[in-house]
Design a protein around this motif. Sequence first.
Motif, mmCIF file in Angstrom:
data_model
loop_
_atom_site.group_PDB
_atom_site.id
_atom_site.type_symbol
_atom_site.label_atom_id
_atom_site.label_comp_id
_atom_site.label_asym_id
_atom_site.label_seq_id
_atom_site.Cartn_x
_atom_site.Cartn_y
_atom_site.Cartn_z
ATOM 1 N N ALA A 100 9.213 -9.761 -11.644
ATOM 2 C CA ALA A 100 8.745 -10.572 -12.733
ATOM 3 C C ALA A 100 10.268 -11.615 -11.868
ATOM 4 O O ALA A 100 9.401 -13.269 -12.285
ATOM 5 C CB ALA A 100 9.079 -10.798 -14.298
ATOM 6 N N MET A 101 10.836 -11.905 -11.429
ATOM 7 C CA MET A 101 11.750 -12.445 -10.848
ATOM 8 C C MET A 101 11.116 -13.820 -9.626
ATOM 9 O O MET A 101 11.748 -14.801 -9.866
ATOM 10 C CB MET A 101 13.400 -11.318 -10.455
ATOM 11 C CG MET A 101 14.282 -11.902 -11.286
ATOM 12 S SD MET A 101 15.299 -10.793 -10.668
ATOM 13 C CE MET A 101 15.234 -9.714 -11.373
ATOM 14 N N ALA A 102 10.683 -12.945 -8.781
ATOM 15 C CA ALA A 102 10.332 -13.738 -7.870
ATOM 16 C C ALA A 102 9.051 -14.406 -8.326
ATOM 17 O O ALA A 102 8.511 -15.319 -7.997
ATOM 18 C CB ALA A 102 9.558 -12.117 -7.274
ATOM 19 N N ALA A 103 7.993 -14.192 -8.888
ATOM 20 C CA ALA A 103 6.381 -14.714 -9.495
ATOM 21 C C ALA A 103 7.190 -15.982 -10.546
ATOM 22 O O ALA A 103 7.074 -17.205 -10.420
ATOM 23 C CB ALA A 103 6.560 -14.052 -10.435
ATOM 24 N N SER A 104 8.568 -16.042 -10.710
ATOM 25 C CA SER A 104 9.121 -16.631 -12.323
ATOM 26 C C SER A 104 9.671 -17.975 -10.968
ATOM 27 O O SER A 104 9.788 -19.553 -10.643
ATOM 28 C CB SER A 104 10.534 -16.256 -12.982
ATOM 29 O OG SER A 104 11.252 -16.151 -12.319
ATOM 30 N N TYR A 105 10.337 -17.438 -9.821
ATOM 31 C CA TYR A 105 10.411 -18.268 -8.998
ATOM 32 C C TYR A 105 9.869 -18.878 -7.228
ATOM 33 O O TYR A 105 9.991 -19.898 -7.004
ATOM 34 C CB TYR A 105 12.239 -17.328 -7.884
ATOM 35 C CG TYR A 105 12.859 -18.054 -6.914
ATOM 36 C CD1 TYR A 105 14.048 -19.300 -7.775
ATOM 37 C CD2 TYR A 105 12.942 -18.553 -5.806
ATOM 38 C CE1 TYR A 105 15.271 -19.420 -7.467
ATOM 39 C CE2 TYR A 105 13.456 -19.643 -5.580
ATOM 40 C CZ TYR A 105 15.049 -20.021 -5.810
ATOM 41 O OH TYR A 105 15.537 -20.518 -5.496
ATOM 42 N N SER A 106 8.298 -18.218 -7.447
ATOM 43 C CA SER A 106 7.877 -19.012 -6.856
ATOM 44 C C SER A 106 7.378 -20.018 -6.762
ATOM 45 O O SER A 106 7.262 -20.904 -5.678
ATOM 46 C CB SER A 106 6.943 -17.600 -6.897
ATOM 47 O OG SER A 106 6.207 -18.257 -7.536
ATOM 48 N N VAL A 107 8.125 -21.098 -8.183
ATOM 49 C CA VAL A 107 8.000 -22.508 -8.597
ATOM 50 C C VAL A 107 8.671 -23.287 -7.360
ATOM 51 O O VAL A 107 8.353 -24.366 -7.287
ATOM 52 C CB VAL A 107 7.478 -22.763 -9.724
ATOM 53 C CG1 VAL A 107 6.053 -22.140 -10.186
ATOM 54 C CG2 VAL A 107 8.511 -22.249 -11.140
ATOM 55 N N TRP A 108 9.382 -22.701 -7.155
ATOM 56 C CA TRP A 108 10.666 -23.399 -6.644
ATOM 57 C C TRP A 108 10.809 -23.583 -4.968
ATOM 58 O O TRP A 108 11.332 -23.973 -4.773
ATOM 59 C CB TRP A 108 12.523 -22.640 -7.595
ATOM 60 C CG TRP A 108 13.507 -23.572 -7.076
ATOM 61 C CD1 TRP A 108 14.043 -23.114 -5.856
ATOM 62 C CD2 TRP A 108 14.017 -24.379 -7.155
ATOM 63 N NE1 TRP A 108 14.655 -24.932 -5.568
ATOM 64 C CE2 TRP A 108 14.935 -24.996 -6.425
ATOM 65 C CE3 TRP A 108 13.342 -26.068 -8.170
ATOM 66 C CZ2 TRP A 108 15.362 -26.100 -6.626
ATOM 67 C CZ3 TRP A 108 13.689 -27.142 -8.449
ATOM 68 C CH2 TRP A 108 15.154 -27.400 -8.036
ATOM 69 N N ILE A 109 9.919 -22.865 -4.946
ATOM 70 C CA ILE A 109 10.302 -22.292 -3.218
ATOM 71 C C ILE A 109 9.602 -23.447 -2.432
ATOM 72 O O ILE A 109 10.751 -23.865 -1.542
ATOM 73 C CB ILE A 109 9.071 -20.768 -2.757
ATOM 74 C CG1 ILE A 109 9.117 -19.453 -3.048
ATOM 75 C CG2 ILE A 109 8.547 -20.899 -0.927
ATOM 76 C CD1 ILE A 109 8.878 -18.879 -3.222
ATOM 77 N N PRO A 110 8.898 -24.639 -2.694
ATOM 78 C CA PRO A 110 8.368 -25.287 -1.728
ATOM 79 C C PRO A 110 9.653 -26.341 -1.862
ATOM 80 O O PRO A 110 10.317 -27.255 -1.139
ATOM 81 C CB PRO A 110 7.218 -26.326 -2.828
ATOM 82 C CG PRO A 110 6.389 -24.896 -3.206
ATOM 83 C CD PRO A 110 7.293 -24.283 -3.716
ATOM 84 N N THR A 111 10.710 -26.002 -2.956
ATOM 85 C CA THR A 111 11.860 -27.337 -3.333
ATOM 86 C C THR A 111 12.809 -26.679 -1.864
ATOM 87 O O THR A 111 13.256 -27.259 -1.607
ATOM 88 C CB THR A 111 12.063 -27.536 -4.319
ATOM 89 O OG1 THR A 111 11.181 -27.988 -5.347
ATOM 90 C CG2 THR A 111 13.215 -28.411 -4.432
ATOM 91 N N PHE A 112 12.626 -25.727 -2.321
ATOM 92 C CA PHE A 112 13.873 -24.863 -1.824
ATOM 93 C C PHE A 112 13.695 -24.538 -0.110
ATOM 94 O O PHE A 112 14.386 -24.952 1.083
ATOM 95 C CB PHE A 112 13.979 -23.106 -1.517
ATOM 96 C CG PHE A 112 14.366 -21.954 -0.834
ATOM 97 C CD1 PHE A 112 15.830 -22.258 -0.878
ATOM 98 C CD2 PHE A 112 14.128 -21.041 0.429
ATOM 99 C CE1 PHE A 112 16.692 -20.732 -0.808
ATOM 100 C CE2 PHE A 112 14.591 -20.585 0.827
ATOM 101 C CZ PHE A 112 16.000 -20.644 0.691
ATOM 102 N N ILE A 113 12.060 -24.735 0.299
ATOM 103 C CA ILE A 113 11.797 -25.035 1.676
ATOM 104 C C ILE A 113 12.383 -26.172 2.080
ATOM 105 O O ILE A 113 13.250 -26.810 3.489
ATOM 106 C CB ILE A 113 10.162 -24.478 1.963
ATOM 107 C CG1 ILE A 113 10.087 -22.892 1.963
ATOM 108 C CG2 ILE A 113 10.004 -25.628 3.420
ATOM 109 C CD1 ILE A 113 8.824 -22.720 2.026
#
Length: 141
Positions: A100-113
């Motif tokens: 659940a944490m990984a799924a919810s954080y997946s929207v932030w991955i482009p910003t993180f990169i």
Amino acid sequence: SQEARSYSFLVFITLLGIYFFIKALNENMSGNCVPVSEHTRKSPIFDENKYWVAYTASRIVLLYTHYLGFFILAFEYLFVSIFWKRYKMALKKAFYSGLAMAASYSVWIPTFINQAFYGTTYSYSYLYKPTIKLLIEMLCR
């Protein structure tokens, strides 16, 4: 003062998550997943997993608050993996919590990169690129 605000919230949300993590592990270890009385009972799934839901929500907020949350999360899962025999009942719920944490954080991955490769979008106009000339000027004041 602007930077201090996120750190105080980081400490608060970390401690809150640790509280829910310990409660969730102890509840699963002792088998005290007893639902509330029938007249106040909303959902048996939520009653049995309320500490895991609260833990997951606090960790999602932690990950969005600061990147140090990844280290805190890693140490919590390291703890569960070291003491897996003691917390066998909680392994499945910890895995689903991580999903659940990984799924919810997946929207932030482009910003993180983007931040990892190009830096933050903040404009620090009061900071200058350090040069020898600037160093000499500062030392001669």
